[in-house]
Design a protein around this motif. Structure first.
Motif, mmCIF file in Angstrom:
data_model
loop_
_atom_site.group_PDB
_atom_site.id
_atom_site.type_symbol
_atom_site.label_atom_id
_atom_site.label_comp_id
_atom_site.label_asym_id
_atom_site.label_seq_id
_atom_site.Cartn_x
_atom_site.Cartn_y
_atom_site.Cartn_z
ATOM 1 N N SER A 40 27.490 10.844 24.078
ATOM 2 C CA SER A 40 28.477 10.684 25.133
ATOM 3 C C SER A 40 29.824 10.371 24.477
ATOM 4 C CB SER A 40 28.067 9.543 26.056
ATOM 5 O OG SER A 40 29.169 9.208 26.856
ATOM 6 N N SER A 41 30.898 11.051 24.947
ATOM 7 C CA SER A 41 32.173 10.907 24.253
ATOM 8 C C SER A 41 33.039 9.789 24.823
ATOM 9 C CB SER A 41 32.927 12.233 24.306
ATOM 10 O OG SER A 41 33.095 12.634 25.637
ATOM 11 N N VAL A 42 32.547 9.112 25.883
ATOM 12 C CA VAL A 42 33.419 8.151 26.568
ATOM 13 C C VAL A 42 33.832 7.006 25.650
ATOM 14 C CG1 VAL A 42 33.646 6.619 28.532
ATOM 15 C CG2 VAL A 42 32.330 8.705 28.737
ATOM 16 N N SER A 43 32.838 6.409 24.979
ATOM 17 C CA SER A 43 33.177 5.240 24.160
ATOM 18 C C SER A 43 34.040 5.667 22.973
ATOM 19 C CB SER A 43 31.912 4.552 23.675
ATOM 20 O OG SER A 43 31.233 5.390 22.781
ATOM 21 N N GLY B 129 37.532 6.072 24.264
ATOM 22 C CA GLY B 129 38.111 4.756 24.528
ATOM 23 C C GLY B 129 38.547 4.074 23.245
ATOM 24 N N ASN B 130 37.704 4.143 22.218
ATOM 25 C CA ASN B 130 38.067 3.533 20.943
ATOM 26 C C ASN B 130 39.268 4.218 20.316
ATOM 27 O OD1 ASN B 130 36.376 1.364 20.485
ATOM 28 N ND2 ASN B 130 34.650 2.739 20.066
#
Lengths: 488, 168
Positions: free
Chosen positions: B128-131, B134-135
């Motif tokens: 998942s690319s969300v984290s 976000g980083n």
């Protein structure tokens, strides 16, 4: 991170000024609008002081390679700051901007200076794209800031459409370059190109596409079409700024792109990446740009259009130095930009003073200007200085600027290009001298005399003229400072 | 003959949807048809993001462009009175000149970009690319993130400046 902020201090000061001005706009009534140019002026002046204090720092990359700090970036910040300060002085008190909301005009102008500073120091293609968009967006808005003026709105719309297409093509080019090299930073691209072979046509195509965005900013052929219409439609005080500020920013990013991403520094100096014929590409672009600019300027009736085509021609001269791709080219371009800033802003300021009083921006308004009273006689001398300097006649600063530009081209062995550049200067002599001729030899069409304008305008125009002559006689100081500047 | 993988077929279908709808946007005679064609184009791009296993970007593409921008455009079209009376400006003129130029350009682009010229990223299993996004936004991409906010603020205020009535 703390270290990074030291390099970023000038930008930070301008950002804070912009945000403060936006906030102030909410609280200050219509009557105290005069404070906005003052605060903008102080903010930009403070930026230049911070810039001075940061100049001894060594070159560095900061914010995770997003930005770069070097002596070229310091010099460019001075150019942008000076352009911003003079633009504020010019705009403050101009008749044309009387109906424009001063608060927003000066705030957006300061934000434009911020965008140019970010553009000149960007090291990552994302930052290049973002700051280019920032400069463009604010230019569109300020071009269209004359409410109720058809010409201004039309110019703004044209600018948006051309600008949108140009930056779209540039984004495509950047994505291709990223696909080829896997790097988004300028030096990363150079490193990859040095080590690996890439497809020549694909690289060439991507560079051409990226040139669309940069060429649009500096108004080089074939991305120059917006220039005459936008210059004519925009309020003249903003046109003056547009012709020096964003153009200088465009050249800053061009220098970074060609020297950072497409060249390598070897023991024998700077060498362009062999794989693409950069000199041929840039040489062709620059010849086309200066020739078109000069030939089109010959038949203009509006002074603003004449200066627009002349600014296209000057972009051509500066592109010529990029062909050389040597250390002298960097010096030549930055020196020429600083000189061009003085003489072009000066020419525009004369036009604003004359145009505000006589109510026209055609060349015919200069007819017999020297016979319109004592101040007009003085102003004619000043205008003559600017025109001679723009042509490149000694002892004006423009001559020294061209000397450095053509010098770098000759040193790299492109003699034909240098000759074409000089021939173009001869062509430009015709239309610059025509302005001088009609000021002195024609009779004024009516008996109106020119009254002395406000002190800030008069003193600025004389200061610019004096500087233009001074740098034409004693250029060593500036040339030494510029000559020591190193990219990256 | 090289093997055609499933993802190639998916790519071709998605690309055709995107380009075909983009053509619809450009060539429709009525602006409302252009607006609806935009839907297909934006959907196709979202599909391409999914193909690149970029779940978050695909979702934002759907939420912001399809769900927000496009609906706004359609409402603006439908609520504008007499929109049908506007003289159509995107008439096809000079197509005899345009077609060879475009065909030549397309051939040039296709020939220069085809083949094994791209730098291919290492294959990693899907995450998942969300984290990650976000980083990145708060680490190495912090500066662009902040600059965007200033750019958008300026654009917002600028659009008000242009639309505002004259100062008396």
């Amino acid at each position: 991170m703390k270290q990074d902020l030291i390099y970023f201090l000038p930008e930070l000061i301008v950002s804070i000024t912009v945000l403060f001005l936006f906030l102030l706009d909410c609280f200050i009534g219509k009557r105290s609008r005069r404070i906005f140019p003052v605060i903008a002026f102080i903010g930009i002046a403070a930026m230049m002081l911070a810039n001075k204090s940061s100049s001894p720092l060594p070159s560095a990359r900061f914010f995770s390679d997003m930005m770069v700090f070097d002596h070229v970036s310091v010099l460019f910040k001075y150019i942008f700051g000076l352009a911003g300060l003079i633009a504020i002085v010019i705009a403050n008190g101009s008749h044309e901007l009387e109906k424009v909301d001063k608060a927003n005009y000066f705030t957006l102008l300061t934000a434009l200076v911020l965008g140019m500073m970010l553009l000149a120091n960007a090291h990552h293609f994302l930052m290049i794209y973002l700051s280019l968009e920032m400069v463009s967006l604010l230019s569109y808005i300020l071009t269209g800031s004359l409410q109720g003026s058809r010409r201004s709105s039309e110019a703004s719309l044209k600018y948006v459409i051309y600008g949108g297409v140009a930056s779209g093509i540039m984004a495509y080019g950047i994505s291709i370059l990223y696909g080829l090299t896997g790097s988004m930073t300028l030096t990363g691209v150079a490193e990859f190109l040095r080590m690996n072979a890439v497809s020549k046509t694909a690289l060439y195509t991507s560079v051409l596409m990226i040139m669309a965005g940069f060429g649009f900013k500096v108004a080089s052929v074939p991305f120059h079409m917006w220039c005459p219409d936008v210059y004519e439609g925009a309020p003249t005080p903003f046109t003056a700024f547009l012709s020096v500020g964003p153009k200088a920013a465009g050249f800053a990013v061009l220098l970074r792109f060609f020297f950072g991403a497409l060249s390598q520094t070897t023991t024998s100096g700077i060498e362009p990446i062999k794989i693409i014929g950069l000199p041929a590409l840039l040489g062709g672009l620059s010849i086309a740009t200066m020739t078109l600019g000069n030939l089109a300027a010959l038949q203009q009736k509006s002074m603003k259009r004449l200066l627009a085509y002349s600014s296209i021609a000057h972009a051509g001269y500066m592109l010529l130095a990029l062909v050389a791709l040597n250390a002298e080219a960097v010096t030549g371009v930055i020196f020429y930009l600083s000189v061009y800033l003085l003489m072009n802003l000066g020419a525009f300021l004369v036009l604003i003073i004359v145009g505000d009083q006589l109510g026209s921006e055609d060349i015919s308004v200069f007819q017999g200007l020297s016979k319109r009273g004592p101040f007009a006689a003085l102003l004619s001398i000043v205008m003559t200085v600017f025109m001679f300097s723009l042509t490149g006649i000694p002892p004006m600063a423009g001559f020294i600027g061209k000397f450095y530009l053509f010098g770098s081209v000759i040193k790299s062995g492109h003699y034909t290009l240098a000759v074409i550049g000089m021939l173009n200067s001869v062509v430009s002599l015709y239309y610059y001298i025509r302005v001088v001729k009609i000021m002195y030899f024609d009779e004024p069409v009516d008996g109106r005399n020119l009254t002395t304008p406000m002190v800030s305008h008069a003193s600025t125009v004389f200061a610019l003229a004096l500087l233009t002559i001074y740098l034409g006689l004693f250029w060593n100081g500036l040339a030494n400072i510029v000559g020591q500047a190193k990219l990256f | 003959m090289p093997m055609i993988e499933l993802k190639d077929i998916a790519f071709i279908i998605l690309a055709l949807i995107t380009l075909g709808s983009a053509g619809g946007v450009a060539f429709s005679k009525k602006i409302i048809y252009s607006g609806f064609s935009l839907l297909g184009s934006l959907f196709g791009v979202a599909g391409l993001y999914i193909l690149l296993s970029n779940d978050f970007i695909a979702a934002t593409q759907l939420l912001i462009y399809v769900g927000g921008v496009l609906i706004l455009i359609l409402f603006a079209i439908m609520l504008t009175s007499k929109i049908g009376d506007i003289a159509v400006t995107n008439k096809s003129i000079n197509w005899k000149v345009a077609i060879p130029i475009i065909a030549g350009l397309a051939c040039f682009l296709i020939s220069s970009f085809s083949g094994d010229i791209w730098k291919v990223a290492d294959k990693t299993p899907y995450q998942s690319s969300v984290s990650f996004i976000g980083n990145a936004l708060l680490k190495e991409f912090l500066l662009p993130f902040e600059v965007i906010s200033i750019v958008l603020l300026c654009a917002l205020i600028g659009s008000i400046v242009i639309l505002k009535r004259e100062v008396k």
